[in-house]
Design an enzyme around this catalytic site. Structure first.
Site, PDB file in Angstrom:
ATOM      1  CG  ASP A 183     -12.176   5.696  24.742  1.00 25.74           C
ATOM      2  OD1 ASP A 183     -13.081   7.259  24.753  1.00 25.74           O
ATOM      3  OD2 ASP A 183     -12.329   4.842  24.467  1.00 25.74           O
ATOM      4  CD  GLU A 228     -12.731   9.193  29.108  1.00 25.60           C
ATOM      5  OE1 GLU A 228     -14.660   9.567  29.007  1.00 25.60           O
ATOM      6  OE2 GLU A 228     -12.251   7.567  28.849  1.00 25.60           O
TER       7      GLU A 228
HETATM    8  C1  BGC Z   1     -16.048   7.530  25.861  1.00 24.77           C
HETATM    9  C2  BGC Z   1     -16.700   7.252  24.931  1.00 24.77           C
HETATM   10  C3  BGC Z   1     -17.028   5.015  24.642  1.00 24.77           C
HETATM   11  C4  BGC Z   1     -15.867   4.587  25.138  1.00 24.77           C
HETATM   12  C5  BGC Z   1     -15.204   3.332  24.654  1.00 24.77           C
HETATM   13  C6  BGC Z   1     -15.902   6.942  26.542  1.00 24.77           C
HETATM   14  O1  BGC Z   1     -14.966   7.101  27.536  1.00 24.77           O
HETATM   15  O2  BGC Z   1     -15.305   8.357  25.930  1.00 24.77           O
HETATM   16  O3  BGC Z   1     -18.397   7.806  23.696  1.00 24.77           O
HETATM   17  O4  BGC Z   1     -18.302   4.632  24.418  1.00 24.77           O
HETATM   18  O5  BGC Z   1     -15.035   5.059  26.202  1.00 24.77           O
HETATM   19  O6  BGC Z   1     -14.535   3.644  23.809  1.00 24.77           O
END
Ligand code: BGC
Length: 516
Positions: free
Chosen positions: A201, A271
């Site tokens: 994440d 991500e």
């Molecule tokens: C997740 C989100 C989350 C954020 C903070 C992201 O990019 O996909 O859903 O709110 O990270 O952890």
């Protein structure tokens, strides 16, 4: 030629556990619920599942605020339930990816509870604690993604701490080697249990720098966009100038990769994002040798949708950097943006009646590109977003902060509907569910669509079976830059055994594949 690894061609099905299937009647989806639906997922023909966070958490950001990385939030089940899920998924030949949040944890994590108490406890340096400026204000101009400052005051320490998201999601201090060691222990814990990979994440929001931190520069190219969330002051800064994406993050990429390399065939998908047009550079940096295997690309996820031309530009950018590799993962939908069926009709100039054909076309498009593709639960049913969740029922903290102008991400997170004859569409026996089940979704319930020929589910499932037999998709990760007229996307997937011209016609909403 080396055979490709599973993740280089994988179609990954993203499950938002809170909204997938409730098994104990509390109105909240859970792990045993997912296990009962694995046959539905497996029959679709995907290769892997990615489950959004189910770890112990106060759920302020629905699991992206973890208070214990090595346990399951009771409302989602137990570790035994997870082991059962893993075993059953593997028996269906589905790989299992879990969602690891390394940048921040919950303010209820024991690490933070201790750290915030004083300046000299054992965890004192596990977060970014900074003295106020002389005038008492926060150390830098940094803003949080979810509104307000990225710094919150802690009276006991007389210091500010950093959080890129909610104040209850404090950023871990990655410059402290103990933090990295603790995170790697967690990674081993899940690999030892048998998980096949991680979606990592928001890795670009990891902070491993030391004070004094610099101010972000102003985004001089900032233009007020047409979407409500564009108005947030956050977008007026260039975050990669100081707050995000700093080079030191790569220490984390390297550390986690060396742990993964000690296991067989595991996958790390990060991500990541950049400012303005820098996402590809950022992805390249994160996937350099010895770092993450792949990054999750945001360019097809644009909140306002994309025209055909814009899709071609987005795909071309990625191909220019990643062609002949599987180091990229494409997605048209996830739990953070409105669903494709809702946001893509207008930019493509299509009517509601054309929604199903469009959905199918986009599913095929993303699974014909190089690398992996992540599809979000409900895309296989062509589910639309819900536009009528009453403000008092909003759950997403981002939406609550900015409503009514911007209502956040709840609209794509409503529960799955499985059987239109059952209460709550078979999602839950409870009187109420955590987010309302959408009436409109009843006509597209999962089990009815899975059994119906001609449905998006069935068509996509047949397509995936066919895809698996094409060397051009399965034996190499090479494609030409997309071209074609205003309403088409055309490219060729190439392999030693087969060259396949892939034609996506956005006028007639059909695909054609020609061996050349
Ligand atoms: C997740 C989100 C989350 C954020 C903070 C992201 O990019 O996909 O859903 O709110 O990270 O952890």
């Amino acid at each position: 030629m080396k055979p490709l690894k599973w993740w280089e061609t994988a179609v990954i099905y993203q499950i938002y556990p809170r909204s997938f299937q409730d098994s104990n009647g509390d109105g909240i989806g859970d792990i045993p619920g997912i296990t009962t639906r694995l046959d539905y997922i497996s029959n679709l023909g995907v290769d892997a599942i990615w489950i959004s966070p189910f770890f112990k958490s106060p759920q302020n950001d629905f699991g992206y605020d973890v208070s214990d990385y090595c346990d399951i939030n009771p409302e989602y089940g137990t570790l035994v339930d997870f082991d059962n899920l893993l075993e059953k998924a593997h028996s269906f030949n589905l790989k299992v990816m879990v969602d690891f949040v390394p940048a921040h944890c919950s303010d209820q994590h024991s690490w933070f509870l201790e750290s915030r108490k004083s300046k000299d406890n054992l965890k004192a340096d596990w977060f970014h604690w900074v003295d106020p400026k002389k005038d008492g204000s926060a150390p830098t101009n940094w803003l949080s993604f979810f509104g307000g400052r990225a710094w919150t005051w802690e009276p006991r320490r007389q210091q500010y701490y950093l959080h890129n998201f909610l104040p209850s999601q404090p950023n871990l201090n990655h410059s402290n080697p103990d933090v990295c060691d603790a995170l790697m222990k967690i990674v081993r814990f899940w690999f030892d249990r048998g998980v096949d990979g991680f979606r990592l994440d928001a890795v670009h929001t990891i902070n491993g720098d030391k004070a004094p931190y610099k101010d972000n520069l102003t985004n001089l190219n900032f233009k007020l966009g047409s979407l409500p969330q564009d108005q947030q002051p956050f977008f007026r800064q260039l975050h990669c100038s100081a707050q995000l994406n700093q080079p030191v993050i790569q220490n984390f990429s390297k550390a986690i990769r060396s742990v993964a390399d000690n296991y067989n065939d595991r996958f790390l998908m990060g991500e990541v994002d950049g400012d303005n047009d820098t996402a590809m550079e950022v992805s390249e940096t994160f996937t350099a040798p010895g770092r993450l295997h792949a990054t999750y690309n945001f360019d097809l996820l644009a909140w306002g949708g994309l025209t055909v031309k814009e899709m071609k530009v987005a795909i071309s950018k990625a191909i220019k950097v990643f062609n002949k590799t599987g180091r990229i993962s494409f997605a048209f939908s996830n739990h953070d943006v409105p669903r494709v069926a809702s946001r893509q009709l207008a930019p493509l100039g299509l009517s509601i009646e054309q929604g199903d054909l469009m959905q199918l076309l986009l599913l095929k498009l993303e699974t014909c590109l190089i690398g992996s593709a992540c599809i979000y639960q409900g895309e296989e049913l062509g589910l639309e977003d819900s536009n009528n969740i009453p403000i008092e029922q909003l759950q997403d903290p981002w939406g609550i902060e900015f409503a009514p102008t911007f209502q956040g991400r709840d609209s794509c997170r409503t529960p799955m509907v499985w059987n239109s004859n059952e209460a709550n569409g078979g999602f839950s026996d409870s009187k109420t569910t955590w987010l309302p089940v959408m009436d409109d979704h009843f006509k597209r319930s999962g089990l009815s669509q899975a059994g119906k020929s001609g449905s998006i589910y069935s068509e996509f499932s047949s397509f995936l079976q066919w895809r698996k037999k094409q060397p051009a998709f399965m034996e190499a990760n090479e494609m030409t830059i997309p071209n074609g007229g205003l309403k088409e996307i055309i490219f060729t997937r190439k392999s030693e055994k087969q060259n396949l011209r892939c034609i996506f016609d956005f006028e007639k909403l059909v695909t054609r594949f020609e061996e050349i």
